[in-house]
Design a protein around this motif. Structure first.
Motif, mmCIF file in Angstrom:
data_model
loop_
_atom_site.group_PDB
_atom_site.id
_atom_site.type_symbol
_atom_site.label_atom_id
_atom_site.label_comp_id
_atom_site.label_asym_id
_atom_site.label_seq_id
_atom_site.Cartn_x
_atom_site.Cartn_y
_atom_site.Cartn_z
ATOM 1 N N LEU A 70 -7.244 22.028 64.285
ATOM 2 C CA LEU A 70 -7.390 23.105 63.305
ATOM 3 C C LEU A 70 -6.377 24.213 63.563
ATOM 4 O O LEU A 70 -5.820 24.794 62.623
ATOM 5 C CB LEU A 70 -8.821 23.655 63.333
ATOM 6 N N LEU A 71 -6.132 24.508 64.841
ATOM 7 C CA LEU A 71 -5.102 25.502 65.159
ATOM 8 C C LEU A 71 -3.738 25.015 64.678
ATOM 9 O O LEU A 71 -2.943 25.784 64.141
ATOM 10 C CB LEU A 71 -5.051 25.735 66.681
ATOM 11 N N GLY A 72 -3.473 23.743 64.899
ATOM 12 C CA GLY A 72 -2.194 23.184 64.460
ATOM 13 C C GLY A 72 -2.012 23.304 62.961
ATOM 14 O O GLY A 72 -0.943 23.698 62.481
ATOM 15 N N VAL A 73 -3.074 22.995 62.217
ATOM 16 C CA VAL A 73 -2.989 23.106 60.757
ATOM 17 C C VAL A 73 -2.872 24.576 60.345
ATOM 18 O O VAL A 73 -2.055 24.939 59.488
ATOM 19 C CB VAL A 73 -4.225 22.453 60.094
ATOM 20 N N GLY A 74 -3.670 25.414 61.007
ATOM 21 C CA GLY A 74 -3.658 26.839 60.661
ATOM 22 C C GLY A 74 -2.354 27.526 60.984
ATOM 23 O O GLY A 74 -1.997 28.527 60.358
ATOM 24 N N LEU A 75 -1.625 26.992 61.948
ATOM 25 C CA LEU A 75 -0.352 27.615 62.350
ATOM 26 C C LEU A 75 0.843 26.945 61.653
ATOM 27 O O LEU A 75 1.939 26.911 62.190
ATOM 28 C CB LEU A 75 -0.186 27.523 63.872
ATOM 29 N N PRO A 102 -10.975 14.792 62.250
ATOM 30 C CA PRO A 102 -10.335 16.110 62.189
ATOM 31 C C PRO A 102 -8.896 16.050 61.661
ATOM 32 O O PRO A 102 -8.359 17.057 61.223
ATOM 33 C CB PRO A 102 -10.362 16.588 63.646
ATOM 34 N N TYR A 103 -8.276 14.885 61.725
ATOM 35 C CA TYR A 103 -6.969 14.710 61.081
ATOM 36 C C TYR A 103 -7.137 14.224 59.638
ATOM 37 O O TYR A 103 -6.523 14.762 58.720
ATOM 38 C CB TYR A 103 -6.119 13.723 61.873
ATOM 39 N N THR A 120 5.723 29.357 64.100
ATOM 40 C CA THR A 120 4.746 28.567 64.856
ATOM 41 C C THR A 120 4.785 27.079 64.530
ATOM 42 O O THR A 120 3.999 26.321 65.079
ATOM 43 C CB THR A 120 3.334 29.093 64.544
ATOM 44 N N TYR A 121 5.690 26.670 63.653
ATOM 45 C CA TYR A 121 5.709 25.283 63.177
ATOM 46 C C TYR A 121 5.807 24.281 64.329
ATOM 47 O O TYR A 121 5.040 23.313 64.410
ATOM 48 C CB TYR A 121 6.877 25.110 62.209
ATOM 49 N N ASP A 122 6.742 24.531 65.214
ATOM 50 C CA ASP A 122 6.978 23.574 66.306
ATOM 51 C C ASP A 122 5.768 23.500 67.243
ATOM 52 O O ASP A 122 5.313 22.415 67.618
ATOM 53 C CB ASP A 122 8.226 24.002 67.072
ATOM 54 N N TYR A 123 5.259 24.665 67.600
ATOM 55 C CA TYR A 123 4.096 24.704 68.488
ATOM 56 C C TYR A 123 2.891 24.040 67.820
ATOM 57 O O TYR A 123 2.131 23.295 68.449
ATOM 58 C CB TYR A 123 3.747 26.159 68.830
ATOM 59 N N ALA A 124 2.723 24.316 66.534
ATOM 60 C CA ALA A 124 1.578 23.755 65.815
ATOM 61 C C ALA A 124 1.619 22.230 65.814
ATOM 62 O O ALA A 124 0.594 21.571 65.974
ATOM 63 C CB ALA A 124 1.568 24.288 64.387
ATOM 64 N N ASN A 125 2.820 21.680 65.639
ATOM 65 C CA ASN A 125 2.939 20.217 65.672
ATOM 66 C C ASN A 125 2.560 19.667 67.046
ATOM 67 O O ASN A 125 1.923 18.619 67.146
ATOM 68 C CB ASN A 125 4.363 19.793 65.318
ATOM 69 N N LYS A 126 2.936 20.380 68.087
ATOM 70 C CA LYS A 126 2.570 19.931 69.444
ATOM 71 C C LYS A 126 1.046 19.934 69.612
ATOM 72 O O LYS A 126 0.486 19.032 70.232
ATOM 73 C CB LYS A 126 3.205 20.834 70.521
ATOM 74 N N PHE A 127 0.403 20.956 69.074
ATOM 75 C CA PHE A 127 -1.063 21.005 69.131
ATOM 76 C C PHE A 127 -1.652 19.739 68.488
ATOM 77 O O PHE A 127 -2.542 19.102 69.042
ATOM 78 C CB PHE A 127 -1.585 22.237 68.388
ATOM 79 N N ILE A 128 -1.132 19.387 67.318
ATOM 80 C CA ILE A 128 -1.684 18.245 66.575
ATOM 81 C C ILE A 128 -1.427 16.939 67.329
ATOM 82 O O ILE A 128 -2.323 16.106 67.476
ATOM 83 C CB ILE A 128 -1.077 18.209 65.157
ATOM 84 N N MET B 1 0.108 31.691 72.913
ATOM 85 C CA MET B 1 -0.086 30.347 72.367
ATOM 86 C C MET B 1 0.016 29.285 73.465
ATOM 87 O O MET B 1 -0.736 28.315 73.478
ATOM 88 C CB MET B 1 0.966 30.088 71.301
ATOM 89 N N MET B 2 0.970 29.535 74.369
ATOM 90 C CA MET B 2 1.115 28.610 75.494
ATOM 91 C C MET B 2 -0.167 28.606 76.336
ATOM 92 O O MET B 2 -0.598 27.558 76.826
ATOM 93 C CB MET B 2 2.299 29.038 76.364
ATOM 94 N N LEU B 3 -0.766 29.799 76.445
ATOM 95 C CA LEU B 3 -1.990 29.911 77.231
ATOM 96 C C LEU B 3 -3.145 29.167 76.546
ATOM 97 O O LEU B 3 -3.922 28.469 77.213
ATOM 98 C CB LEU B 3 -2.339 31.391 77.411
ATOM 99 N N VAL B 4 -3.229 29.294 75.242
ATOM 100 C CA VAL B 4 -4.285 28.586 74.499
ATOM 101 C C VAL B 4 -4.110 27.083 74.664
ATOM 102 O O VAL B 4 -5.064 26.342 74.951
ATOM 103 C CB VAL B 4 -4.246 28.976 73.001
#
Lengths: 151, 51
Positions: A70-75, A102-103, A120-128, B1-4
């Motif tokens: 959800l964070l990945g989608v939200g970001l 969830p996906y 945040t696009y790159d980070y969000a993709n890593k989350f997913i 974000m890195m921390l989360v």
């Protein structure tokens, strides 16, 4: 590592106050229950553990993995369409597909289009992606529990 | 974000690997600090590279 050591976390029998001749036999589920638990754990992170009454693990897996997606989608991350035309798209698709509902639910609702211009696009993709990889590990864990290899 | 990211990933890995509250807390802290510190160190090491 034998069953006794597995149960005592690798400690010797003396240190863990466990008799040396004690053999711990973990319960083993049948094939049908194993399959159901693995599929359930795939579709809903943590549900496979909940079926074996591992409530602490079930709660943590559900909250963390769902939160990551959800964070990945939200970001402004991108829920990529399944695409097996190349190494990296294939790996991305595997990670996405293994995230379970969830996906699939946001993907079917049209969310997670992704905005490559967002910070945040790159980070969000890593989350997913990482959420999907972690869910693979949880399903393997469910399988081990079901086969009596892990408490 | 890195921390989360570090907290969530470490939590899942901790509960996968360790049993018992004490072992889990210890493993979680080690893993989380490893994530954070290695990310910062890696970032600084990559800083001079142009790609």
């Amino acid at each position: 590592m034998d069953a006794q050591n597995r149960q005592t976390g690798g400690k010797t029998a003396e240190k863990a106050d466990v008799p040396a001749d004690l053999e711990v036999v973990l319960p083993r589920a049948d094939a049908a229950k194993t399959a159901v638990a693995c599929v359930a754990g795939w579709l809903v992170p943590g549900l496979g553990h909940a079926l074996f009454r591992k409530w602490d693990r079930a709660g943590v897996f559900f909250c963390c993995i769902t939160a990551m997606i959800l964070l990945g989608v939200g970001l402004d991350g991108r829920l990529a369409d399944p695409n097996f035309g190349g190494l990296f798209p294939t790996l991305e698709s595997i990670a996405n597909v293994w995230s379970g509902l969830p996906y699939w639910i946001p993907w079917m609702l049209g969310a997670g289009v992704g905005d490559p211009t967002a910070y945040t696009y790159d980070y969000a993709n890593k989350f997913i992606w990482v959420a999907g990889c972690l869910n693979i590990l949880t399903v393997i864990d469910v399988f081990d529990i079901a086969r009596g290899r892990k408490p | 974000m890195m921390l989360v990211f570090s907290v969530l990933t470490s939590l899942v890995l901790t509960f996968l690997v360790k049993q018992g509250a004490r072992a889990r807390v210890r493993y979680f802290l080690i893993l989380m600090f490893a994530f954070v510190i290695l990310s910062v160190v890696g970032g600084w090491l990559m800083y001079p590279f142009p790609f």
